[in-house]
Design a protein around this motif. Structure first.
Motif: not given
Length: 152
Positions: A26-34, A55-59, A65-68, A140-143
């Motif tokens: 699933f995807l989420s937006l940084p700092d957003v609960a949905s 910007r989205f976070i995939i997890s 998790s990954r930010t794209v 790590t997620r930073n890699d």
């Protein structure tokens, strides 16, 4: 794809035959609960929140998790996700291997089976799953490399 929408496919970093592997991202937006569910083929369609990149976070449980940053449009190159972060602490390390060890050689339905550790979704936790984690060990997620969408 609808105007103002981002479309992309998510795939794990290992080869697989069971399409069940693509479920549960699933995807989420940084700092957003949905959050936005990814369909059973690993494809998502989500509205872009800007006229540029969003910007989205995939997890997914068991994955780093990954930010794209995604543009409006349909990307033809998939976003690769790394399996092995079972305890979701942002790195794949011995803590994750220890968790896998407690369910090693278990099958779906047994008391110590943990579906999060069954990365290839073959209903058992075995050497195949250990090899998937080993291929990502120490990451790590930073890699993750920066994702750059190539649009159709």
């Amino acid at each position: 794809i609808l105007p103002g929408e981002c479309e992309c496919t998510i795939i794990p970093s290992f080869s697989f035959t069971n399409r069940e592997v693509l479920k549960g991202f699933f995807l989420s937006l940084p700092d957003v609960a949905s959050h936005f569910d990814v369909d059973n083929n690993g494809v998502f369609h989500v509205g872009n929140t800007t006229n540029d990149l969003s910007r989205f976070i995939i997890s997914k449980p068991g994955y780093l998790s990954r930010t794209v940053d995604l543009p409006i449009g349909a990307a033809k190159n998939p976003i690769e996700m790394w399996a092995g972060d079972i305890n979701e602490d942002g790195c794949i390390n011995m803590s994750d291997i220890i968790i896998m060890g407690s369910g090693f050689n278990s099958e779906s339905g047994s008391g110590n089976y943990n579906s999060i550790c069954d990365f290839n979704q073959d209903q058992c936790i075995n050497l195949s799953d250990i090899m998937i984690v080993a291929s990502n060990f120490g990451k790590t997620r930073n890699d993750y490399p920066v994702y750059k969408a190539i649009l159709y």
